[in-house]
Motif scaffolding. Structure first.
Motif, short mmCIF file in Angstrom:
data_model
loop_
_atom_site.label_atom_id
_atom_site.label_comp_id
_atom_site.label_asym_id
_atom_site.label_seq_id
_atom_site.Cartn_x
_atom_site.Cartn_y
_atom_site.Cartn_z
N ASN A 1 22.25 13.91 2.45
CA ASN A 1 22.87 14.62 1.34
C ASN A 1 22.54 13.93 0.02
N SER A 2 22.78 14.63 -1.06
CA SER A 2 22.56 14.07 -2.41
C SER A 2 21.18 13.42 -2.51
N LEU A 3 20.18 14.13 -2.07
CA LEU A 3 18.83 13.57 -2.02
C LEU A 3 18.28 13.29 -3.42
N VAL B 1 20.91 4.23 1.17
CA VAL B 1 21.28 5.55 1.68
C VAL B 1 22.74 5.62 2.10
N LYS B 2 23.42 4.49 2.06
CA LYS B 2 24.83 4.46 2.48
C LYS B 2 25.64 5.45 1.66
N ASP B 3 26.52 6.15 2.32
CA ASP B 3 27.40 7.16 1.72
C ASP B 3 26.69 8.47 1.40
N ARG B 4 25.38 8.54 1.64
CA ARG B 4 24.64 9.79 1.44
C ARG B 4 24.07 10.31 2.75
N PHE B 5 23.67 9.41 3.64
CA PHE B 5 23.05 9.79 4.90
C PHE B 5 24.01 9.49 6.04
N THR B 6 23.93 10.31 7.10
CA THR B 6 24.73 10.09 8.30
C THR B 6 23.86 10.25 9.54
N ILE B 7 23.87 9.24 10.38
CA ILE B 7 23.13 9.29 11.64
C ILE B 7 24.11 9.63 12.76
N ARG C 1 6.92 0.43 5.66
CA ARG C 1 7.93 1.20 6.37
C ARG C 1 9.27 0.49 6.23
N GLU C 2 10.32 1.23 5.92
CA GLU C 2 11.62 0.61 5.69
C GLU C 2 12.70 1.26 6.55
N PHE C 3 13.67 0.44 6.90
CA PHE C 3 14.80 0.88 7.69
C PHE C 3 15.67 1.84 6.88
N VAL C 4 16.15 2.88 7.56
CA VAL C 4 17.06 3.84 6.94
C VAL C 4 18.43 3.78 7.61
N ALA C 5 18.45 3.98 8.93
CA ALA C 5 19.72 4.03 9.66
C ALA C 5 19.47 3.78 11.13
#
Length: 125
Positions: free
Chosen positions: A84-86, A64-70, A45-49
């Motif tokens: 985004n930009s998956l 995931v930086k610049d693609r995902f927003t929490i 299991r890995e950290f996302v945000a």
């Protein structure tokens, strides 16, 4: 006892977008730092945000930086993850988690007290 329920997963093509949502119940939502983690088959299991209690600070994995927003809504007791930009490598089960201690690590899964059941995200053409 905090209960977390994720929603919004599914199948999306590379380059597409998905929005995950996590609804919390029990406890005082604004007392908890919220995080998103993911686990792909055969991987840890890995950290996302993560987002702090007020929502004023956010943290992201480099992948995931610049693609995902929490984001979070303390009035609605929800935390969202806009993706985004998956990419195919984003395919995993995504978990929402909460932790009470604001000073423990935001990136270590063992810091988190409560977990949702997970929602599958599959990025494939």
């Amino acid at each position: 006892q905090v209960h977390l329920v994720e929603s919004g997963g599914g199948l999306v093509q590379p380059g597409g977008s998905l929005r995950l949502s996590c609804a919390a119940s029990g406890g005082t939502f604004s007392d908890y730092t919220m995080g998103w983690f993911r686990q792909a088959p055969g991987k840890e299991r890995e950290f996302v945000a993560a987002i702090n209690r007020s929502g004023g600070r956010t943290y992201y994995a480099d992948s995931v930086k610049d693609r995902f927003t929490i984001s979070r809504d303390n009035a609605e007791n929800t935390v969202d993850l806009q993706m985004n930009s998956l990419k195919p490598e984003d395919t995993a089960v995504y978990y929402c988690a909460s932790k009470r201690d604001p000073y423990s690590s935001k990136t270590y899964y063992s810091s988190y007290d409560y977990w949702g059941q997970g929602t599958q995200v599959t990025v494939s053409s």
